[in-house]
Design a protein around this motif. Sequence first.
Motif, mmCIF file in Angstrom:
data_model
loop_
_atom_site.group_PDB
_atom_site.id
_atom_site.type_symbol
_atom_site.label_atom_id
_atom_site.label_comp_id
_atom_site.label_asym_id
_atom_site.label_seq_id
_atom_site.Cartn_x
_atom_site.Cartn_y
_atom_site.Cartn_z
ATOM 1 N N ALA A 47 -28.364 -23.865 41.496
ATOM 2 C CA ALA A 47 -28.093 -24.839 42.555
ATOM 3 C C ALA A 47 -28.228 -26.269 42.043
ATOM 4 C CB ALA A 47 -29.042 -24.604 43.726
ATOM 5 N N ASP A 48 -29.180 -26.482 41.128
ATOM 6 C CA ASP A 48 -29.368 -27.817 40.554
ATOM 7 C C ASP A 48 -28.161 -28.271 39.746
ATOM 8 O OD1 ASP A 48 -31.842 -28.054 41.672
ATOM 9 O OD2 ASP A 48 -32.962 -27.532 39.862
ATOM 10 N N VAL A 49 -27.335 -27.331 39.301
ATOM 11 C CA VAL A 49 -26.112 -27.668 38.572
ATOM 12 C C VAL A 49 -24.942 -27.852 39.528
ATOM 13 C CG1 VAL A 49 -24.400 -26.839 36.911
ATOM 14 C CG2 VAL A 49 -26.839 -26.545 36.444
ATOM 15 N N VAL A 50 -24.748 -26.889 40.429
ATOM 16 C CA VAL A 50 -23.527 -26.862 41.240
ATOM 17 C C VAL A 50 -23.550 -27.875 42.381
ATOM 18 C CG1 VAL A 50 -21.991 -25.428 42.636
ATOM 19 C CG2 VAL A 50 -23.156 -24.446 40.652
ATOM 20 N N LEU A 51 -24.664 -28.004 43.091
ATOM 21 C CA LEU A 51 -24.667 -28.878 44.259
ATOM 22 C C LEU A 51 -24.451 -30.354 43.921
ATOM 23 C CD1 LEU A 51 -27.268 -27.440 46.778
ATOM 24 C CD2 LEU A 51 -24.859 -27.932 47.174
ATOM 25 N N PRO A 52 -25.118 -30.918 42.899
ATOM 26 C CA PRO A 52 -24.770 -32.306 42.544
ATOM 27 C C PRO A 52 -23.311 -32.454 42.130
ATOM 28 C CG PRO A 52 -26.861 -31.672 41.552
ATOM 29 C CD PRO A 52 -26.255 -30.420 42.109
ATOM 30 N N LEU A 53 -22.788 -31.421 41.461
ATOM 31 C CA LEU A 53 -21.374 -31.438 41.082
ATOM 32 C C LEU A 53 -20.489 -31.425 42.326
ATOM 33 C CD1 LEU A 53 -19.819 -31.397 38.379
ATOM 34 C CD2 LEU A 53 -19.674 -28.910 38.596
ATOM 35 N N ALA A 54 -20.895 -30.630 43.329
ATOM 36 C CA ALA A 54 -20.127 -30.562 44.576
ATOM 37 C C ALA A 54 -20.133 -31.906 45.305
ATOM 38 C CB ALA A 54 -20.702 -29.464 45.473
ATOM 39 N N VAL A 55 -21.292 -32.562 45.346
ATOM 40 C CA VAL A 55 -21.373 -33.865 46.009
ATOM 41 C C VAL A 55 -20.487 -34.887 45.305
ATOM 42 C CG1 VAL A 55 -22.919 -35.791 46.525
ATOM 43 C CG2 VAL A 55 -23.664 -33.448 46.963
ATOM 44 N N ALA A 56 -20.376 -34.769 43.978
ATOM 45 C CA ALA A 56 -19.582 -35.731 43.210
ATOM 46 C C ALA A 56 -18.086 -35.461 43.282
ATOM 47 C CB ALA A 56 -20.040 -35.720 41.753
ATOM 48 N N GLY A 98 -18.353 -30.535 57.738
ATOM 49 C CA GLY A 98 -17.530 -29.581 56.991
ATOM 50 C C GLY A 98 -17.826 -29.610 55.506
ATOM 51 N N ASN A 99 -18.070 -30.798 54.979
ATOM 52 C CA ASN A 99 -18.348 -30.925 53.543
ATOM 53 C C ASN A 99 -19.652 -30.243 53.147
ATOM 54 O OD1 ASN A 99 -16.020 -32.334 52.893
ATOM 55 N ND2 ASN A 99 -16.952 -34.346 53.136
ATOM 56 N N VAL A 100 -20.713 -30.440 53.925
ATOM 57 C CA VAL A 100 -21.995 -29.847 53.530
ATOM 58 C C VAL A 100 -21.972 -28.328 53.674
ATOM 59 C CG1 VAL A 100 -23.285 -31.950 54.042
ATOM 60 C CG2 VAL A 100 -23.073 -30.193 55.813
ATOM 61 N N ILE A 101 -21.278 -27.833 54.698
ATOM 62 C CA ILE A 101 -21.159 -26.378 54.853
ATOM 63 C C ILE A 101 -20.394 -25.792 53.677
ATOM 64 C CG2 ILE A 101 -20.132 -24.540 56.254
ATOM 65 C CD1 ILE A 101 -20.679 -26.287 58.721
ATOM 66 N N ALA A 102 -19.295 -26.447 53.302
ATOM 67 C CA ALA A 102 -18.498 -25.958 52.170
ATOM 68 C C ALA A 102 -19.251 -26.098 50.851
ATOM 69 C CB ALA A 102 -17.173 -26.726 52.111
ATOM 70 N N ASP A 103 -20.037 -27.169 50.696
ATOM 71 C CA ASP A 103 -20.808 -27.357 49.462
ATOM 72 C C ASP A 103 -21.772 -26.196 49.233
ATOM 73 O OD1 ASP A 103 -19.542 -29.719 48.964
ATOM 74 O OD2 ASP A 103 -21.222 -31.023 49.511
ATOM 75 N N ALA A 146 -19.762 -22.919 48.538
ATOM 76 C CA ALA A 146 -19.224 -22.892 47.175
ATOM 77 C C ALA A 146 -20.331 -22.683 46.150
ATOM 78 C CB ALA A 146 -18.470 -24.193 46.887
ATOM 79 N N THR A 147 -21.488 -23.267 46.397
ATOM 80 C CA THR A 147 -22.619 -23.093 45.474
ATOM 81 C C THR A 147 -23.059 -21.638 45.427
ATOM 82 O OG1 THR A 147 -23.378 -25.356 45.875
ATOM 83 C CG2 THR A 147 -24.995 -23.801 45.004
ATOM 84 N N LYS A 148 -23.158 -21.006 46.583
ATOM 85 C CA LYS A 148 -23.542 -19.594 46.644
ATOM 86 C C LYS A 148 -22.509 -18.721 45.931
ATOM 87 C CE LYS A 148 -25.482 -15.785 48.395
ATOM 88 N NZ LYS A 148 -26.735 -15.218 47.828
ATOM 89 N N TYR A 149 -21.224 -18.995 46.170
ATOM 90 C CA TYR A 149 -20.154 -18.197 45.568
ATOM 91 C C TYR A 149 -20.122 -18.379 44.053
ATOM 92 C CZ TYR A 149 -15.535 -15.983 45.230
ATOM 93 O OH TYR A 149 -14.492 -15.148 44.932
ATOM 94 N N ALA A 150 -20.272 -19.631 43.598
ATOM 95 C CA ALA A 150 -20.254 -19.895 42.155
ATOM 96 C C ALA A 150 -21.457 -19.255 41.477
ATOM 97 C CB ALA A 150 -20.241 -21.403 41.905
ATOM 98 N N ALA A 151 -22.627 -19.371 42.084
ATOM 99 C CA ALA A 151 -23.852 -18.835 41.477
ATOM 100 C C ALA A 151 -23.830 -17.310 41.421
ATOM 101 C CB ALA A 151 -25.063 -19.310 42.260
ATOM 102 N N ASP A 152 -23.295 -16.676 42.462
ATOM 103 C CA ASP A 152 -23.260 -15.210 42.496
ATOM 104 C C ASP A 152 -22.336 -14.629 41.439
ATOM 105 O OD1 ASP A 152 -25.020 -15.268 44.570
ATOM 106 O OD2 ASP A 152 -23.582 -14.735 46.137
#
Length: 417
Positions: free
Chosen positions: A293-302, A390-395, A398-404
């Motif tokens: 999550a520390d990798v994907v979520l900051p990337l998602a925000v950016a 919508g953005n935070v829900i999708a973030d 996407a983080t859960k899907y990418a991590a899994d």
Amino acid sequence: MKSAWIILAALIGGMLLGIGIETLSPDAGTASLPWIEPIGLLWLNALKMTIVPLVVALLITGITATADAARAGKLASRAVLIFLAAIILSGVMSLIVTPLLLRIFPLAADTAAALRSGLGGSAEAGASPSFGDFLLSLVPTNPIAAAAETAILPLIVFTTIFAFAITRLAPEQRATLAGLFKALGDAMLIVIGWVLALAPIGVFALGYALAVKAGLAAFGGLVHYVLIVSGIGVSCILLALLLAIVVVRIPPAAFVRAMVPTMAVAISTQSSLASLPAMLRSSAALGVDPQKADVVLPLAVALFRFTSTAMNLAVVVYVATLFGFELTPWEMAAGLAVAVASALSAVSLPGSISFVTSIAPIATAMGVPVAPLALLVAVETFPDIFRTLGNVIADVTATKYAADGVADNPAPTGAMP
């Protein structure tokens, strides 16, 4: 947030004054237009002058940052692909749902005519190009001329090719060019900040002119616009929830329970960046490895703005419908391509800035008037709530899907730009 409410108050104040003067003395209202309307148009021109250099700078920095992120490891590259697929999906949804909403809930003909007149009723659609002409227009023979003529789509094609070429350079050269365009983008954002500091004056003048020309119908038209665009925002939220439940296979009750704190922060701040700590906690509650999550979520925000493609296209489709423009399938495809590029290269700034910088290129690429955006930005405060939700829900989804989908350890956060 404070500046957005000030701009909205300026719009309402200008419209109320215009309606009052037009009601008491129509001749005085008409006579005042040549003195007040040019102030708003001057501010609009100042806003327009920043579009081309900012689009080029943000697109290059966005593509180079995305390419660098994809190199950071398997998890980051998977996340970037998920982001890209999701924003394309939301854009396609908008191109289908927005015209449908406008047919189900049309704007009254007299209100539409009044609003069109107030927003610049002289705008006319040009002849629709053939498919062959559209293809030929994609690649500019002279990028400088394309920029001078504000031919956004061919300019974006050239800029995209140029940006990908930069990603193939040696690290030192890539850093030099990326730094140059980053500085250019930052400088243009400062200019836009100066222009938007004058937004209350410009919007007041434009709102006054709109009210003198359109009367009370102007209020009805703006409310209709807010409802339609907010409806697309709600559609984005539902689509993100559907993806979380069907694609990522998160139990609905568990997802909602985990997301409630994040949604509360998103509504109160209207900022994905400010919601990042809450999103990290929501991801942990859904069983996402904190290291991932520390990798994907900051990337998602950016990089990942799930609602931007859909809601930006909705704004342009609304204006096109208001002015009677028949959008061809390839014009919609062009708008989708520019909307995706704008979403990936957008900056985490207040809605009043990102609204203009993201939507004006789409409108220009689709042949739709840009001038109405100067007034519509004043009512962006309300749809922006749905954008952030919508953005935070999708973030988080996407983080859960990418991590899994990644079993190995993610690249360290320091590997990302």
